[in-house]
Design an enzyme around this catalytic site. Structure first.
Site, PDB file in Angstrom:
ATOM      1  N   SER A 154      -8.332  52.242  10.139  1.00 40.64           N
ATOM      2  CA  SER A 154      -8.541  51.902  11.551  1.00 40.64           C
ATOM      3  C   SER A 154     -10.014  50.936  11.497  1.00 40.64           C
ATOM      4  O   SER A 154     -10.805  51.462  11.064  1.00 40.64           O
ATOM      5  CB  SER A 154      -8.459  53.175  12.401  1.00 40.64           C
ATOM      6  OG  SER A 154      -8.608  52.722  13.696  1.00 40.64           O
ATOM      7  N   SER A 160      -0.777  52.892   7.540  1.00 38.95           N
ATOM      8  CA  SER A 160       0.289  53.454   6.447  1.00 38.95           C
ATOM      9  C   SER A 160      -0.563  53.828   5.100  1.00 38.95           C
ATOM     10  O   SER A 160      -0.786  53.171   4.106  1.00 38.95           O
ATOM     11  CB  SER A 160       1.192  52.212   5.855  1.00 38.95           C
ATOM     12  OG  SER A 160       0.465  50.797   6.091  1.00 38.95           O
TER      13      SER A 160
END
Length: 202
Positions: free
Chosen positions: A39, A111
């Site tokens: 992130s 992912s």
């Protein structure tokens, strides 16, 4: 009712317009570009900049973004390892439909697990597929923290947060790696477009 037993009664229906015809109409192949990374690493920024660049070239592309998908299709999923796997499986199946329709699908998802990315690659094995690792140090991602998530994760407000309380497994065989602390967005997009051209996808 067992969903697996009900699958025995399903039959795939072929379309009257095939993938080759759709790609001829579009003037390019369908395929998938899959951004993975922590992130704050720049996945969504790169995905949307790439989509704009492709649009300017007349290429049909669509961005699937982690937050957007979780607000709709995957709103029933949490962030446990099992839910993350199902999140990626659904995204891969949707991407398969987009690619079959002749679109270039640009996915921006953390992912974090190698097994899940391998599963996605397998699901999409009939289409051109480029995995791109948006590589950025955890320290820099925390410094950027565009959504304020790292602060919440450090305080314990957000459990199972990748890089803090949940692992991120770095790709071992990504087609491309973009060092987002060093490359500009423009430079990175230029490299990706060149890769698409070299593979004769666009």
């Amino acid at each position: 009712m067992d969903n697996r037993s009900s699958e025995n009664h399903l039959q795939w229906h072929s379309a009257s317009v095939n993938k080759t015809e759709r790609e001829l109409l579009n003037g390019h192949q369908g395929g998938v570009i899959w951004f993975t990374g922590l992130s704050g690493a720049g996945k969504s920024t790169l995905a949307n900049a790439l989509a704009r660049s492709l649009y300017n070239r007349g290429v049909r592309a669509y961005v699937l973004d982690g937050d957007n998908v979780r607000m709709g299709l995957n709103r029933d999923l949490g962030f446990s390892e099992q839910d993350r796997m199902e999140n990626i499986r659904r995204i891969a199946e949707v991407s398969k439909l987009f690619a079959d329709a002749g679109f270039i699908v640009i996915n921006a998802f953390i992912s974090p697990y190698q097994a899940d990315r391998a599963m996605a690659r397998h699901i999409l094995s009939e289409h051109p597929y480029i995995e791109i690792y948006a590589c950025c140090s955890l320290a820099e991602c925390e410094r950027r923290d565009p959504k304020g998530l790292y602060v919440k994760a450090r305080s314990g407000t957000i459990p199972h947060f990748t890089g803090i309380s949940a692992p991120y497994e770095e790709p071992q065989a990504a087609e491309m790696t973009i060092m987002t602390e060093m490359e500009t967005v423009s430079e990175a997009v230029g490299r990706i477009v060149t890769e698409l051209e070299m593979r004769h996808i666009i």
